[in-house]
Design a protein around this motif. Structure first.
Motif, PDB file in Angstrom:
ATOM      1  N   LYS A  52       0.906  -1.451  -0.037  1.00 34.04           N
ATOM      2  CA  LYS A  52      -0.020  -0.041  -0.006  1.00 34.04           C
ATOM      3  C   LYS A  52       1.073   1.317  -0.101  1.00 34.04           C
ATOM      4  O   LYS A  52       0.628   2.109  -0.554  1.00 34.04           O
ATOM      5  CB  LYS A  52      -0.935   0.025   1.400  1.00 34.04           C
ATOM      6  CG  LYS A  52      -1.891   1.309   1.446  1.00 34.04           C
ATOM      7  CD  LYS A  52      -3.024   0.973   2.212  1.00 34.04           C
ATOM      8  CE  LYS A  52      -2.547   0.961   3.768  1.00 34.04           C
ATOM      9  NZ  LYS A  52      -3.269   0.816   4.667  1.00 34.04           N
ATOM     10  N   GLU A  53       1.933   1.355   0.880  1.00 33.08           N
ATOM     11  CA  GLU A  53       2.801   2.414   0.865  1.00 33.08           C
ATOM     12  C   GLU A  53       3.617   2.615  -0.364  1.00 33.08           C
ATOM     13  O   GLU A  53       3.861   3.634  -0.793  1.00 33.08           O
ATOM     14  CB  GLU A  53       3.684   2.320   2.100  1.00 33.08           C
ATOM     15  CG  GLU A  53       3.017   2.466   3.521  1.00 33.08           C
ATOM     16  CD  GLU A  53       3.643   1.824   4.515  1.00 33.08           C
ATOM     17  OE1 GLU A  53       4.786   1.366   4.457  1.00 33.08           O
ATOM     18  OE2 GLU A  53       3.142   1.745   5.845  1.00 33.08           O
ATOM     19  N   ASN A  56       1.054   4.086  -2.862  1.00 32.04           N
ATOM     20  CA  ASN A  56       0.810   5.475  -2.626  1.00 32.04           C
ATOM     21  C   ASN A  56       2.066   6.338  -2.892  1.00 32.04           C
ATOM     22  O   ASN A  56       1.909   7.574  -3.514  1.00 32.04           O
ATOM     23  CB  ASN A  56       0.367   5.609  -1.308  1.00 32.04           C
ATOM     24  CG  ASN A  56      -1.139   5.252  -0.929  1.00 32.04           C
ATOM     25  OD1 ASN A  56      -1.791   5.352  -1.759  1.00 32.04           O
ATOM     26  ND2 ASN A  56      -1.338   4.799   0.475  1.00 32.04           N
ATOM     27  N   ARG A  59       2.277   6.890  -6.701  1.00 29.79           N
ATOM     28  CA  ARG A  59       1.061   7.769  -7.186  1.00 29.79           C
ATOM     29  C   ARG A  59       1.562   9.340  -6.975  1.00 29.79           C
ATOM     30  O   ARG A  59       1.202  10.119  -7.526  1.00 29.79           O
ATOM     31  CB  ARG A  59      -0.423   7.519  -6.529  1.00 29.79           C
ATOM     32  CG  ARG A  59      -0.854   6.189  -6.873  1.00 29.79           C
ATOM     33  CD  ARG A  59      -2.182   6.062  -6.563  1.00 29.79           C
ATOM     34  NE  ARG A  59      -2.922   4.781  -7.265  1.00 29.79           N
ATOM     35  CZ  ARG A  59      -4.189   4.488  -6.835  1.00 29.79           C
ATOM     36  NH1 ARG A  59      -4.691   4.922  -5.749  1.00 29.79           N
ATOM     37  NH2 ARG A  59      -4.578   3.322  -7.449  1.00 29.79           N
ATOM     38  N   GLU A  60       2.026   9.421  -5.814  1.00 35.39           N
ATOM     39  CA  GLU A  60       2.361  10.861  -5.397  1.00 35.39           C
ATOM     40  C   GLU A  60       3.266  11.510  -6.122  1.00 35.39           C
ATOM     41  O   GLU A  60       3.470  12.767  -6.607  1.00 35.39           O
ATOM     42  CB  GLU A  60       2.542  10.991  -3.717  1.00 35.39           C
ATOM     43  CG  GLU A  60       1.780  10.582  -2.858  1.00 35.39           C
ATOM     44  CD  GLU A  60       2.216  10.612  -1.265  1.00 35.39           C
ATOM     45  OE1 GLU A  60       3.452  10.688  -1.335  1.00 35.39           O
ATOM     46  OE2 GLU A  60       1.425  10.083  -0.510  1.00 35.39           O
ATOM     47  N   LYS A  68      -7.243  13.410  -6.325  1.00 36.56           N
ATOM     48  CA  LYS A  68      -6.729  12.334  -5.265  1.00 36.56           C
ATOM     49  C   LYS A  68      -7.528  11.273  -5.348  1.00 36.56           C
ATOM     50  O   LYS A  68      -8.683  11.008  -5.179  1.00 36.56           O
ATOM     51  CB  LYS A  68      -6.637  12.817  -3.834  1.00 36.56           C
ATOM     52  CG  LYS A  68      -6.160  11.801  -2.799  1.00 36.56           C
ATOM     53  CD  LYS A  68      -6.338  12.458  -1.296  1.00 36.56           C
ATOM     54  CE  LYS A  68      -5.652  11.688  -0.283  1.00 36.56           C
ATOM     55  NZ  LYS A  68      -5.690  12.218   0.717  1.00 36.56           N
ATOM     56  N   GLU A  70      -8.266   7.331  -3.964  1.00 35.77           N
ATOM     57  CA  GLU A  70      -8.129   6.553  -2.560  1.00 35.77           C
ATOM     58  C   GLU A  70      -7.864   5.184  -2.938  1.00 35.77           C
ATOM     59  O   GLU A  70      -8.588   4.487  -3.669  1.00 35.77           O
ATOM     60  CB  GLU A  70      -9.636   6.645  -1.802  1.00 35.77           C
ATOM     61  CG  GLU A  70      -9.833   8.229  -1.381  1.00 35.77           C
ATOM     62  CD  GLU A  70      -8.975   8.641  -0.064  1.00 35.77           C
ATOM     63  OE1 GLU A  70      -8.246   7.487   0.419  1.00 35.77           O
ATOM     64  OE2 GLU A  70      -9.035   9.677   0.126  1.00 35.77           O
TER      65      GLU A  70
END
Length: 233
Positions: A52-53, A56, A59-60, A68, A70
């Protein structure tokens, strides 16, 4: 009589004790720590949180819009499946051709359920996907079994609401949830499944009858016996 089609989206069952998307994500974090802990705790708690991290962070760093997105548990389960399909050398299938264009990053070291320290691979992601899905299945089924006892007041209020609506409308429901909340409120709704033998009758979709509930994402309770789920771990 007028027709009223009602869509039950994600979150419609929360007041009846069913977990939200965010709650399921938290449960996955807990369950993944039982079998997929990372050797280096500074990287992340377990393989699920690491996945997950990592997504994320990607994506950032690569976002092309300010929208954004989710990241939910369903996306993560699908990602595990994709990783498994393109990283396992043991299985030969057509998806391996993607490896001509895609280079996988290194996966972290994990401590398996057998206390073995190893570099995570596609098999571990496939195993984690199955493990978390089974845990969620059992978790929701247990809640479904005690629904009539634990949420009797809420069910009665909802039943009265829909009973009032049925005085003026023929009702139909499109349900995106996996649970049996609506069918506990209105057990006479047609689902397309034969209640006696469990067979699905596709002709249900082509008639003009209302008073139906169609679970577009599937349901975890159609194969439950009167005594409860077919298995509980």
């Amino acid at each position: 009589m007028k027709k009223l089609l009602i869509f039950l989206g994600a979150g419609a069952s929360i007041e009846f004790g069913m977990p939200s998307v965010n709650e399921i994500d938290k449960l996955f974090e807990i369950w993944a720590s039982d079998c997929y802990r990372l050797k280096n705790k500074e990287e992340s708690k377990n393989l699920y949180t690491w996945l997950k991290e990592t997504i994320n962070k990607h994506r950032e760093n690569n976002a092309k819009t300010k929208i954004k997105y989710e990241l939910n548990f369903e996306t993560l389960l699908f990602t595990m499946q994709i990783i498994s399909s393109i990283s396992n050398e043991e299985n030969i299938d057509y998806s391996k051709s993607l490896k001509a264009f895609i280079k996988l990053n290194q996966f972290p070291e994990i401590i398996t359920r057998y206390s073995e320290v190893k570099k995570a691979d596609g098999i571990d992601f496939k195993d984690m996907q199955a493990y978390l899905t089974d845990k969620l299945l059992i978790y929701i089924r247990k809640k479904c079994l005690t629904l009539n006892k634990d949420k009797k007041e809420e069910l009665n209020k909802a039943k009265q609401f829909f009973t009032d609506l049925k005085e003026d409308y023929d009702l139909g429901f499109v349900n995106l949830n996996y649970d049996n909340v609506l069918l506990s409120i209105l057990p006479d709704l047609s689902t397309g499944f034969n209640p006696e033998n469990g067979e699905f009758d596709k002709t249900e979709f082509y008639n003009n009858k209302w008073n139906f509930c169609y679970h577009l994402h599937g349901s975890i309770h159609f194969n439950m016996t009167s005594e409860g789920p077919l298995f509980i771990i």
